[in-house]
Design an enzyme around this catalytic site. Structure first.
Site, short mmCIF file in Angstrom:
data_model
loop_
_atom_site.label_atom_id
_atom_site.label_comp_id
_atom_site.label_asym_id
_atom_site.label_seq_id
_atom_site.Cartn_x
_atom_site.Cartn_y
_atom_site.Cartn_z
N SER A 125 -8.02 -5.44 1.73
CA SER A 125 -7.21 -6.56 1.25
C SER A 125 -7.51 -7.84 2.02
O SER A 125 -7.84 -7.78 3.21
CB SER A 125 -5.72 -6.20 1.41
OG SER A 125 -4.90 -7.33 1.21
N TYR A 150 1.41 -2.87 7.16
CA TYR A 150 0.56 -2.63 5.98
C TYR A 150 -0.81 -3.28 6.22
O TYR A 150 -1.85 -2.63 6.10
CB TYR A 150 1.19 -3.20 4.71
CG TYR A 150 0.18 -3.37 3.61
CD1 TYR A 150 -0.36 -4.63 3.33
CD2 TYR A 150 -0.30 -2.27 2.91
CE1 TYR A 150 -1.34 -4.78 2.37
CE2 TYR A 150 -1.28 -2.41 1.95
CZ TYR A 150 -1.80 -3.67 1.68
OH TYR A 150 -2.77 -3.82 0.73
N LYS A 154 -4.93 -1.71 6.88
CA LYS A 154 -6.19 -2.08 6.22
C LYS A 154 -7.25 -2.44 7.27
O LYS A 154 -8.41 -2.06 7.16
CB LYS A 154 -5.97 -3.25 5.25
CG LYS A 154 -5.13 -2.92 4.05
CD LYS A 154 -5.72 -1.77 3.24
CE LYS A 154 -4.88 -1.40 2.04
NZ LYS A 154 -5.39 -0.19 1.35
C1 WQD Z 1 2.18 -14.59 -4.12
C2 WQD Z 1 2.84 -15.94 -3.97
C3 WQD Z 1 4.84 -15.92 -2.66
C4 WQD Z 1 7.22 -13.52 -5.40
C5 WQD Z 1 0.73 -9.47 -1.37
C6 WQD Z 1 0.21 -8.66 -0.22
C7 WQD Z 1 -1.27 -8.45 -0.39
C8 WQD Z 1 -1.54 -7.85 -1.72
C9 WQD Z 1 -0.99 -8.74 -2.82
C10 WQD Z 1 -1.63 -5.45 -1.58
C11 WQD Z 1 3.36 -16.19 -2.56
C12 WQD Z 1 5.14 -16.32 -4.10
C13 WQD Z 1 6.18 -14.21 -4.82
C14 WQD Z 1 8.38 -14.22 -5.82
C15 WQD Z 1 7.39 -16.28 -5.10
N1 WQD Z 1 -0.94 -6.57 -1.81
N2 WQD Z 1 6.26 -15.57 -4.67
N3 WQD Z 1 8.41 -15.58 -5.65
O1 WQD Z 1 2.16 -12.08 -0.74
O2 WQD Z 1 0.03 -13.19 -1.67
O3 WQD Z 1 0.11 -10.72 -1.34
O4 WQD Z 1 0.42 -8.87 -2.59
O5 WQD Z 1 -2.79 -5.37 -1.27
O6 WQD Z 1 -1.71 -7.61 0.64
O7 WQD Z 1 0.43 -9.39 0.95
O8 WQD Z 1 1.44 -11.73 -3.16
O9 WQD Z 1 2.62 -11.83 -5.31
O10 WQD Z 1 3.96 -11.33 -3.21
O11 WQD Z 1 3.10 -13.62 -3.57
O12 WQD Z 1 7.44 -17.50 -4.94
O13 WQD Z 1 9.38 -13.64 -6.35
O14 WQD Z 1 3.98 -15.99 -4.82
O15 WQD Z 1 5.58 -16.75 -1.77
O16 WQD Z 1 3.16 -17.55 -2.28
P1 WQD Z 1 0.99 -12.04 -1.65
P2 WQD Z 1 2.84 -12.05 -3.85
#
Ligand code: WQD
Length: 338
Positions: A125, A150, A154
């Protein structure tokens, strides 16, 4: 040729099984169904017409892993998705993550080390980069101290594989560092099935769009970005699945330049949260109900991939746009709620 896909009933795993079958591989799935439903097998079969062999095994049970490989000595490649992947949960339950993500990887590698030759693809990741210093992020950007157990699993996982390949002549491996996977198969037969309240942005958007959630909370609009919201590289899950097949073929064909290689798998384009919302509104024709709230602890400002090496070495490039990926996510959401 027989390929094992661990976690093959999961979101990315199931889409990769479809692409492997499309390429004529015989696929065996191991999944413990802790975060996936056996019904996904029907979706895969509906798409390809071929039902993969499925064995419900908890990879933490080493004797079961050994017994499995005794029965499937003709496995030539493994794509290893099986792992726990909720960042927040990993902070609360670190030992569950170290046991499930690291322990099972060690058992898998022990079995592969017994074989004369084996090809191993590891689901890594972009989280290993933390907040990278420069964008786009290249594979030689420094791996930073993990922000969560997590993410640490990785980083540790990559090191375990690298160290093992160094002393195991027949073992060749590739780690694929995913950016942000999204969407669903165009057939709407398989897709993302988050359990409970979605942690990730895209499923929360589509569940809000379909009325399952009241309102999306946008975690902060005071970041130093074009519109104040965080930037990520949202890659269509089918593009990501295809990257696994070409990576496996690189190893099976002996085209790898080292016994352990790492590739970023993203689109190379960053999108803000508000741009993702706009994409949803465009493809669905619906206004999304959202509000700006405080930042989410642990979020980084920006992450998007430099995919030069994957393009050049794997001959792979993401083909789908954010809107096309979002359309597939929306179609899927509407289908499973109908
Ligand atoms: C994306 C953006 C949030 C939800 C995570 C893991 C990564 C991978 C992918 C496994 C961010 C914003 C989110 C919400 C929001 N997982 N957001 N409201 O955090 O980039 O990555 O998932 O491999 O390892 O860290 O993905 O989709 O959670 O967030 O504003 O209800 O959307 O702040 O900027 P992230 P995400």
């Amino acid at each position: 040729m027989k390929i094992l896909v661990t976690g093959g009933l999961g979101f990315i795993g199931s889409h990769t099984v479809v692409e492997l079958q499309n390429e004529g591989y015989e696929v065996v799935i191991i999944d413990d169904c802790s975060n996936a439903d056996e019904k996904v097998l029907d979706g895969i079969t509906a798409i390809t017409g071929k039902k993969p062999v499925f064995e419900k095994i908890d990879l933490k049970e080493r004797s079961k892993v050994e017994e499995f490989f005794k029965r499937h000595q003709d496995i030539e490649g493994v794509i290893h998705f099986a792992a726990s992947k909720a960042v927040g949960e990993s902070v609360e339950k670190p030992l569950l993550y170290y046991e499930n993500n690291i322990g099972t990887l060690v058992y898998m590698l022990k079995e592969l080390s017994k074989k004369n030759s084996a090809s191993f693809i590891f689901s890594s990741s972009c989280t290993v980069y933390g907040q990278a210093d420069t964008m786009p992020i290249t594979e030689n950007a420094p791996v930073k101290p993990a922000e969560s157990p997590y993410g640490n699993t990785k980083q540790i996982g990559e090191e375990i594989i690298r160290d093992t390949c160094k002393v195991t002549p027949g073992l060749n491996a590739i780690a694929l560092r995913y950016f942000n996977p999204m969407g669903a198969h165009p057939s709407s037969e398989i897709g993302e099935l988050p359990i409970g309240v979605p942690q990730n942005l895209v499923p929360f958007i589509t569940q809000t769009g379909v009325g399952l959630r009241e309102q999306l909370s946008v975690f902060g609009d005071d970041y130093p970005t074009s519109d104040g919201t965080c930037v990520r590289d949202y890659i269509y899950v089918v593009d990501l699945a295809k990257a696994h097949v070409v990576a496996l073929q690189r190893l099976l064909g002996g085209k790898n330049k080292d016994n352990y290689e790492v590739f970023n798998v993203g689109t190379g384009k960053g999108s803000t949260v508000l741009e993702v919302i706009k994409s949803f509104e465009k493809v669905s024709g619906r206004k999304l109900n959202y509000k700006i709230v405080d930042r989410r602890p642990g979020d980084i400002t920006s992450a998007y991939a430099d995919t030069t090496i994957a393009n050049k070495e794997l001959g792979w490039k993401a083909q789908y746009t954010l809107d096309q990926a979002m359309k597939s996510a929306w179609d899927w959401e509407q289908k499973i709620r109908s």
